[in-house]
Design a protein around this motif. Structure first.
Motif, PDB file in Angstrom:
ATOM      1  N   TYR A   1      15.813   3.768  -0.255  1.00  0.00           N
ATOM      2  CA  TYR A   1      14.572   3.806  -0.310  1.00  0.00           C
ATOM      3  C   TYR A   1      13.928   4.953  -1.102  1.00  0.00           C
ATOM      4  O   TYR A   1      12.870   5.164  -1.609  1.00  0.00           O
ATOM      5  CB  TYR A   1      13.985   3.360   1.037  1.00  0.00           C
ATOM      6  CG  TYR A   1      13.876   2.093   1.446  1.00  0.00           C
ATOM      7  CD1 TYR A   1      13.276   1.095   0.948  1.00  0.00           C
ATOM      8  CD2 TYR A   1      14.901   1.517   2.377  1.00  0.00           C
ATOM      9  CE1 TYR A   1      13.288  -0.058   1.207  1.00  0.00           C
ATOM     10  CE2 TYR A   1      14.975   0.223   2.754  1.00  0.00           C
ATOM     11  CZ  TYR A   1      14.148  -0.729   2.219  1.00  0.00           C
ATOM     12  OH  TYR A   1      14.095  -2.019   2.462  1.00  0.00           O
TER      13      TYR A   1
ATOM     14  N   ILE B   1       2.212  10.313   5.265  1.00  0.00           N
ATOM     15  CA  ILE B   1       3.280   9.627   6.070  1.00  0.00           C
ATOM     16  C   ILE B   1       4.808   9.453   5.491  1.00  0.00           C
ATOM     17  O   ILE B   1       5.704   9.628   5.933  1.00  0.00           O
ATOM     18  CB  ILE B   1       2.529   8.502   6.463  1.00  0.00           C
ATOM     19  CG1 ILE B   1       1.389   8.706   7.456  1.00  0.00           C
ATOM     20  CG2 ILE B   1       3.560   7.409   7.259  1.00  0.00           C
ATOM     21  CD1 ILE B   1       0.722   7.415   7.870  1.00  0.00           C
ATOM     22  N   ALA B   2       4.550   8.881   4.389  1.00  0.00           N
ATOM     23  CA  ALA B   2       5.912   8.639   3.498  1.00  0.00           C
ATOM     24  C   ALA B   2       6.772   9.949   3.484  1.00  0.00           C
ATOM     25  O   ALA B   2       7.970   9.960   3.812  1.00  0.00           O
ATOM     26  CB  ALA B   2       5.662   8.097   2.062  1.00  0.00           C
TER      27      ALA B   2
ATOM     28  N   GLU C   1      -1.240   7.980   3.280  1.00  0.00           N
ATOM     29  CA  GLU C   1       0.116   7.276   2.960  1.00  0.00           C
ATOM     30  C   GLU C   1       1.058   8.127   2.502  1.00  0.00           C
ATOM     31  O   GLU C   1       2.125   7.863   2.963  1.00  0.00           O
ATOM     32  CB  GLU C   1      -0.279   5.991   1.885  1.00  0.00           C
ATOM     33  CG  GLU C   1      -1.017   4.983   2.635  1.00  0.00           C
ATOM     34  CD  GLU C   1      -2.657   5.223   2.594  1.00  0.00           C
ATOM     35  OE1 GLU C   1      -2.961   6.215   2.018  1.00  0.00           O
ATOM     36  OE2 GLU C   1      -3.256   4.284   3.043  1.00  0.00           O
TER      37      GLU C   1
ATOM     38  N   THR D   1       0.615  -1.210  -0.071  1.00  0.00           N
ATOM     39  CA  THR D   1       0.010  -0.134   0.062  1.00  0.00           C
ATOM     40  C   THR D   1       0.835   1.318   0.207  1.00  0.00           C
ATOM     41  O   THR D   1       0.528   2.235  -0.761  1.00  0.00           O
ATOM     42  CB  THR D   1      -0.998  -0.123   1.244  1.00  0.00           C
ATOM     43  OG1 THR D   1      -1.146  -1.276   1.559  1.00  0.00           O
ATOM     44  CG2 THR D   1      -2.111   0.826   0.832  1.00  0.00           C
ATOM     45  N   ALA D   2       1.733   1.194   0.668  1.00  0.00           N
ATOM     46  CA  ALA D   2       3.008   2.270   1.037  1.00  0.00           C
ATOM     47  C   ALA D   2       4.234   1.944   1.179  1.00  0.00           C
ATOM     48  O   ALA D   2       4.397   0.977   2.118  1.00  0.00           O
ATOM     49  CB  ALA D   2       2.405   3.552   1.967  1.00  0.00           C
ATOM     50  N   GLN D   3       5.174   2.462   0.777  1.00  0.00           N
ATOM     51  CA  GLN D   3       6.590   2.101   1.103  1.00  0.00           C
ATOM     52  C   GLN D   3       7.069   2.558   2.490  1.00  0.00           C
ATOM     53  O   GLN D   3       8.116   2.002   3.176  1.00  0.00           O
ATOM     54  CB  GLN D   3       7.647   2.813  -0.026  1.00  0.00           C
ATOM     55  CG  GLN D   3       7.609   1.936  -0.999  1.00  0.00           C
ATOM     56  CD  GLN D   3       8.038   2.702  -2.423  1.00  0.00           C
ATOM     57  OE1 GLN D   3       7.564   3.825  -2.296  1.00  0.00           O
ATOM     58  NE2 GLN D   3       8.658   2.253  -3.302  1.00  0.00           N
ATOM     59  N   PHE D   4       6.299   3.385   3.010  1.00  0.00           N
ATOM     60  CA  PHE D   4       6.377   3.787   4.649  1.00  0.00           C
ATOM     61  C   PHE D   4       5.332   3.603   5.300  1.00  0.00           C
ATOM     62  O   PHE D   4       4.128   3.939   4.830  1.00  0.00           O
ATOM     63  CB  PHE D   4       6.987   5.208   4.734  1.00  0.00           C
ATOM     64  CG  PHE D   4       8.236   5.603   4.122  1.00  0.00           C
ATOM     65  CD1 PHE D   4       9.355   5.405   4.886  1.00  0.00           C
ATOM     66  CD2 PHE D   4       8.557   5.873   2.879  1.00  0.00           C
ATOM     67  CE1 PHE D   4      10.810   5.552   4.297  1.00  0.00           C
ATOM     68  CE2 PHE D   4       9.673   6.062   2.023  1.00  0.00           C
ATOM     69  CZ  PHE D   4      11.000   5.772   3.104  1.00  0.00           C
ATOM     70  N   GLY D   5       5.496   3.099   6.517  1.00  0.00           N
ATOM     71  CA  GLY D   5       4.308   2.863   7.556  1.00  0.00           C
ATOM     72  C   GLY D   5       4.209   3.845   8.651  1.00  0.00           C
ATOM     73  O   GLY D   5       4.687   4.859   8.595  1.00  0.00           O
ATOM     74  N   SER D   6       3.815   3.362   9.983  1.00  0.00           N
ATOM     75  CA  SER D   6       3.706   4.209  11.009  1.00  0.00           C
ATOM     76  C   SER D   6       5.113   4.574  11.518  1.00  0.00           C
ATOM     77  O   SER D   6       5.362   5.466  12.266  1.00  0.00           O
ATOM     78  CB  SER D   6       2.886   3.522  11.934  1.00  0.00           C
ATOM     79  OG  SER D   6       3.496   2.065  12.283  1.00  0.00           O
ATOM     80  N   THR D   7       6.229   3.872  11.178  1.00  0.00           N
ATOM     81  CA  THR D   7       7.424   4.214  11.461  1.00  0.00           C
ATOM     82  C   THR D   7       8.422   4.075  10.141  1.00  0.00           C
ATOM     83  O   THR D   7       8.029   3.414   9.243  1.00  0.00           O
ATOM     84  CB  THR D   7       8.169   3.268  12.606  1.00  0.00           C
ATOM     85  OG1 THR D   7       8.073   1.994  12.007  1.00  0.00           O
ATOM     86  CG2 THR D   7       7.266   3.226  13.841  1.00  0.00           C
ATOM     87  N   ALA D   8       9.623   4.677  10.310  1.00  0.00           N
ATOM     88  CA  ALA D   8      10.437   4.856   8.912  1.00  0.00           C
ATOM     89  C   ALA D   8      10.813   3.256   8.555  1.00  0.00           C
ATOM     90  O   ALA D   8      11.107   3.071   7.423  1.00  0.00           O
ATOM     91  CB  ALA D   8      11.641   5.392   9.125  1.00  0.00           C
TER      92      ALA D   8
ATOM     93  N   ASN E   1       8.318  10.513   6.772  1.00  0.00           N
ATOM     94  CA  ASN E   1       9.386   9.389   7.137  1.00  0.00           C
ATOM     95  C   ASN E   1      10.752   9.980   6.339  1.00  0.00           C
ATOM     96  O   ASN E   1      11.750   9.782   6.612  1.00  0.00           O
ATOM     97  CB  ASN E   1       9.044   8.085   6.630  1.00  0.00           C
ATOM     98  CG  ASN E   1       8.289   7.478   7.807  1.00  0.00           C
ATOM     99  OD1 ASN E   1       8.924   7.358   8.894  1.00  0.00           O
ATOM    100  ND2 ASN E   1       7.091   7.274   7.637  1.00  0.00           N
TER     101      ASN E   1
ATOM    102  N   LYS F   1      10.910  -3.566   6.868  1.00  0.00           N
ATOM    103  CA  LYS F   1      11.809  -3.749   5.465  1.00  0.00           C
ATOM    104  C   LYS F   1      13.263  -4.074   5.857  1.00  0.00           C
ATOM    105  O   LYS F   1      13.777  -3.542   6.871  1.00  0.00           O
ATOM    106  CB  LYS F   1      11.864  -1.950   4.881  1.00  0.00           C
ATOM    107  CG  LYS F   1      10.551  -1.718   4.514  1.00  0.00           C
ATOM    108  CD  LYS F   1      10.715  -0.425   3.804  1.00  0.00           C
ATOM    109  CE  LYS F   1      10.837   0.700   4.919  1.00  0.00           C
ATOM    110  NZ  LYS F   1      10.598   2.279   4.350  1.00  0.00           N
TER     111      LYS F   1
ATOM    112  N   LEU G   1       3.696  -0.604   4.405  1.00  0.00           N
ATOM    113  CA  LEU G   1       2.393  -0.927   4.765  1.00  0.00           C
ATOM    114  C   LEU G   1       2.038  -1.807   3.467  1.00  0.00           C
ATOM    115  O   LEU G   1       2.059  -1.560   2.523  1.00  0.00           O
ATOM    116  CB  LEU G   1       1.494   0.480   4.650  1.00  0.00           C
ATOM    117  CG  LEU G   1       0.473   0.758   5.443  1.00  0.00           C
ATOM    118  CD1 LEU G   1       0.646   0.211   7.111  1.00  0.00           C
ATOM    119  CD2 LEU G   1      -0.227   1.968   5.482  1.00  0.00           C
TER     120      LEU G   1
END
Lengths: 187, 251
Positions: B135, B38-39, B35, A160-167, B42, A185, A171
């Motif tokens: 990344y 958030i990305a 999303e 869904t996304a390459q970053f979630g609730s933390t780095a 990050n 990851k 997701l």
């Protein structure tokens, strides 16, 4: 006296001289949970690289995970607090940058607990068996690796996304059990 | 390498990371979908962390007692050494992603080259940062392709973004005396040597994105020497407000 011999003497004499018991230090550190993923300890995460005596106290060498991880300062504080609680109020925390932290340092037991917690652990991705081979559409994008769902084990999952609730997490979503989940990851 | 040159060299990496992080933080709460919000945050967080390591190191090399905070919050625009590219405004999503894409590809190459730096601390910071930036590259490249090879509207926006930012990207590959000194000492990357792999990587992605590579390669330079566009002052006004209004405030 050769250093090794000196160390052996120190260790043998330790209990009588009030010198820090390193095994007890490791035990205390292993009880400190990661603030963002409390199911693993900072020792499970592999960020505690070394513990050494320093005078009557100890120095703990820590390699942070991500450069901007906001939990880092909190972890340093927790280390000092828990060592103070076992009689080492002057414990020092030292940052060790090299070699850079890698998810390969997460203990097998830690990975198991991540999965039980609902986070697909690093290294759980398997080579792509995706229905659509994205290489034909996009040569720059690798043929999708598949991250099995940590809940039901299905390989019908998608990013869904390459970053979630933390780095450190991406997701995902499982198309089988319809639950969203985090993937730790590889780093 | 003279300490004054080494200080300048470290500031360039620290300031580019800090200024780009600040730009990305302007998106917090305004991302097109949660999303993405958030990305972006990050990626910005990674860059703040990297900026702290570079600026701490710079402060120690300078030896005047300035720490990372003093360098971040109490220097004026002309004392900043970030690349012009990263201070450019966020614009629309295509602009933000195009800026990130052009920078990320250069950033990764520069960091990879520094993993073998003769300065152990530089090598350690570079190795740690490169893992994170790998990344970033993947993500920004993905967006350039998606938007470029998307609808007519998204394609046009991405093409405009690349056209508009191109003149600020060239500076990253133009070494000056400080870069030359760092490269000769085996501490920093040979910027000229990064040009061809950068063009190759960026060109391949743009081709896939059906975006034309701008024909005019004229590059505006100056950011890394302290001559900035009008945007940096405004950015710093926000970044530094608290420490300027309440010097030394802590929380």
């Amino acid at each position: 006296m050769p250093i090794d011999t000196q160390r052996a003497v120190d260790e043998a004499a330790a209990p009588d001289r009030g010198v820090a018991d390193l095994a007890a230090v490791w035990l205390a550190l292993a009880a400190i949970p990661d603030p963002e993923i409390p199911v693993v300890s900072i020792v499970d995460l592999g960020i505690v690289r070394a513990v050494a005596r320093e005078g009557a106290g100890v120095v703990v060498r820590v390699t942070p995970t991500y450069s901007g991880c906001p939990a880092t300062e909190l972890i340093f504080g927790a280390i000092r607090d828990s060592l103070a609680a076992i009689g080492l109020p002057d414990a020092r925390v030292e940052v060790q940058l090299a070699p850079a932290w890698t998810t390969d340092w997460i203990a097998a037991d830690g990975k198991r607990r991540l999965r039980e917690y609902g986070i697909a652990p690093p290294g759980s991705a398997i080579p792509g068996v995706a229905a659509i081979d994205v290489r034909g559409i996009s040569p720059l994008r690798a043929a999708g690796v598949v991250v099995p769902c940590p809940r039901c084990g299905s390989t019908r999952t998608r990013l869904t996304a390459q970053f979630g609730s933390t780095a450190c997490k991406a997701l995902y979503r499982c198309d089988e059990c319809l639950e969203p989940f985090d993937y730790f990851k590889p780093h | 390498m003279k300490d004054t040159d080494r200080f300048e060299f470290l500031l360039r990496f620290g300031d580019s990371a800090l200024v780009l992080a600040q730009r990305l933080s302007e998106w917090v709460g305004k991302g097109p979908i949660v999303e993405e919000d958030i990305a972006l945050t990050n990626v910005g967080l990674d860059l703040v962390g990297q900026a702290r390591m570079w600026l701490s190191c710079a402060g120690e090399v300078e030896g005047r007692g300035r720490d990372e905070d003093a360098l971040a919050f109490r220097r004026d625009a002309h004392e900043f050494r970030n690349a012009l590219l990263v201070e450019q405004p966020n614009g629309g999503y295509a602009d933000t992603m195009a800026r990130q894409f052009l920078f990320d590809h250069w950033h990764l190459l520069a960091l990879k080259a520094m993993e073998g730096s003769r300065d152990e601390r530089v090598a350690a910071i570079a190795a740690k940062s490169a893992k994170e930036v790998a990344y970033h590259v993947e993500r920004s490249t993905d967006w350039v392709i998606r938007l470029g090879d998307g609808t007519d509207v998204s394609h046009e926006r991405m093409q405009d973004a690349i056209d508009g930012l191109w003149m600020f990207a060239g500076e990253l590959l133009l070494p000056d005396a400080v870069d030359d000194a760092a490269a000769r000492a085996g501490i920093g990357p040979d910027l000229a040597a990064l040009a061809s792999p950068w063009r190759e990587a960026v060109g391949a992605a743009l081709a896939e994105a059906t975006i034309a590579v701008p024909a005019d390669d004229w590059a505006q330079r100056g950011g890394r020497q302290g001559r900035h566009t009008e945007h940096l002052g405004h950015l710093l006004a926000e970044l530094q407000f608290l420490q300027r209004a309440y010097p030394g405030a802590q929380w």
